[in-house]
Scaffold this motif. Structure first.
Motif, PDB file in Angstrom:
ATOM      1  N   GLY A 247      41.948  35.837  42.278  1.00  0.00           N
ATOM      2  CA  GLY A 247      43.231  35.528  42.905  1.00  0.00           C
ATOM      3  C   GLY A 247      44.090  36.748  43.225  1.00  0.00           C
ATOM      4  N   MET A 248      43.658  37.933  42.796  1.00  0.00           N
ATOM      5  CA  MET A 248      44.473  39.137  43.062  1.00  0.00           C
ATOM      6  C   MET A 248      43.842  39.912  44.213  1.00  0.00           C
ATOM      7  SD  MET A 248      45.616  40.547  39.311  1.00  0.00           S
ATOM      8  CE  MET A 248      44.088  40.322  38.438  1.00  0.00           C
ATOM      9  N   ALA A 249      44.544  39.934  45.365  1.00  0.00           N
ATOM     10  CA  ALA A 249      43.980  40.562  46.569  1.00  0.00           C
ATOM     11  C   ALA A 249      43.677  42.045  46.344  1.00  0.00           C
ATOM     12  CB  ALA A 249      44.973  40.399  47.714  1.00  0.00           C
ATOM     13  N   ASP A 250      44.481  42.703  45.507  1.00  0.00           N
ATOM     14  CA  ASP A 250      44.288  44.155  45.323  1.00  0.00           C
ATOM     15  C   ASP A 250      43.392  44.463  44.128  1.00  0.00           C
ATOM     16  OD1 ASP A 250      46.046  43.394  43.338  1.00  0.00           O
ATOM     17  OD2 ASP A 250      47.457  45.040  43.663  1.00  0.00           O
ATOM     18  N   PHE A 251      42.667  43.471  43.636  1.00  0.00           N
ATOM     19  CA  PHE A 251      41.761  43.697  42.496  1.00  0.00           C
ATOM     20  C   PHE A 251      40.329  43.718  43.011  1.00  0.00           C
ATOM     21  CE2 PHE A 251      39.378  43.098  38.685  1.00  0.00           C
ATOM     22  CZ  PHE A 251      40.166  43.519  37.634  1.00  0.00           C
TER      23      PHE A 251
END
Ligand SMILES: O=P(O)(O)OC[C@H]1O[C@@H](O)[C@H](O)[C@@H](O)[C@@H]1O
Length: 297
Positions: A247-251
């Motif tokens: 759910g974390m786009a920058d992960f």
């Protein structure tokens, strides 16, 4: 050269060993790389934004003046999760010591993110000191209440992402016997496990961890990181695991949770309140040490 400054960042290198360095982004005064003898010690997402468009996913983001999302305080509740320090561009104040090489960064309302200081109109001065040892990294913070009339109420936390080989082969020691608040279960209890191990999403706040305790990250019986703290009573342990990472786009990569563990020393269980003109200091020391399993007193 020991200190190299560009528009975006500052790189500090050991004069006696050019393979040992630390890189600090001016945005958030975020340490995003710490290399010891060429080996990276911190985890950084391959999708982390380093252009000031959002807080850095990895390294050591700085959390101030609020940890998480506040819902009760008149002003702090208006700020986004984890406050405004990690989304403000700090001023590079220069090198303050040559041995060990040390630099400082400063943040005050006049230069902090204006969208956020509008929501939290307080007077403050933050000085971050980064000291690069031969095999250690110290990050120290001083918070000053520069108001002449109002108290300053805040949390502080170093959101340290450690790089590890394999989360399922990793344990964290010396937190046994401590009271914790589980942010996922929304429950407090005493951790009776002799060590912390990881098999699912973990998001807990250990409270009042004895300052004598060195928290150690141990990979298959070998100490890989040791964390010492001054004036930081609480410790957050966080790993997003599969779903939360998705759910974390920058992960990135999405399997990156296997190579990271956040051990975050802070003062977050309650607020620090500083009278006008007063200062508060704290630091974390990332180092290497013998494996030392400390008995519960
Ligand atoms: O996504 P953010 O804002 O960087 O936060 C990451 C994590 O930071 C941790 O400190 C919190 O305990 C977690 O609840 C949170 O998910």
């Amino acid at each position: 050269m020991v200190v190299k400054e560009t528009d975006r960042e500052v790189v500090l290198t050991r004069p006696d060993d050019e393979t040992t360095s630390v890189t600090i982004l001016k945005y958030g005064a975020t340490v995003y790389s710490w290399k010891l003898k060429s080996e990276e010690q911190l985890w950084l997402s391959t999708a982390a934004k380093l252009d000031g468009s959002k807080p850095v996913r990895g390294g050591i983001p700085l959390v101030f003046p609020v940890f998480g999302k506040n819902t009760t305080d008149e002003y702090l509740s208006k700020l986004p999760q984890h406050g405004l320090a990690r989304n403000s561009t700090w001023e590079f104040l220069g090198q303050t010591k040559s041995d060990p090489p040390t630099v400082q960064f400063g943040l005050k309302p006049e230069i902090a993110n204006p969208e956020l200081t509008k929501l939290w109109p307080m007077d403050f001065l933050l000085i971050l000191t980064v000291e690069l040892g031969a095999d250690s990294l110290k990050t120290a913070i001083e918070v000053e209440n520069t108001s002449t009339s109002k108290e300053l109420k805040f949390n502080w936390l170093f959101h340290t992402y450690f790089r590890i080989e394999d989360i399922e082969g990793t344990m964290v020691s010396n937190l046994a016997g401590m009271k914790l608040y589980d942010q996922l279960l929304k429950e407090s209890y005493v951790d009776k496990h002799p060590v912390v191990t990881f098999h699912q999403e973990t998001d807990v706040i250990y409270q009042n961890v004895n300052p004598e305790r060195a928290i150690q990250i141990v990979d298959k019986g070998v100490q890989v990181h040791t964390l010492k703290r001054y004036n930081l009573p609480d410790t957050v342990v966080w790993n997003p695991w599969v779903e939360k990472s998705q759910g974390m786009a920058d992960f990135e990569p999405k399997t990156g949770y296997e190579q990271m563990i956040c051990i975050e020393p802070g003062h977050v269980h309650d607020f620090i309140t500083l009278a006008p003109g007063k200062k508060w200091n704290a630091h974390q020391l990332l180092c290497k040490d013998e494996l030392n399993y400390q008995a519960i007193q």
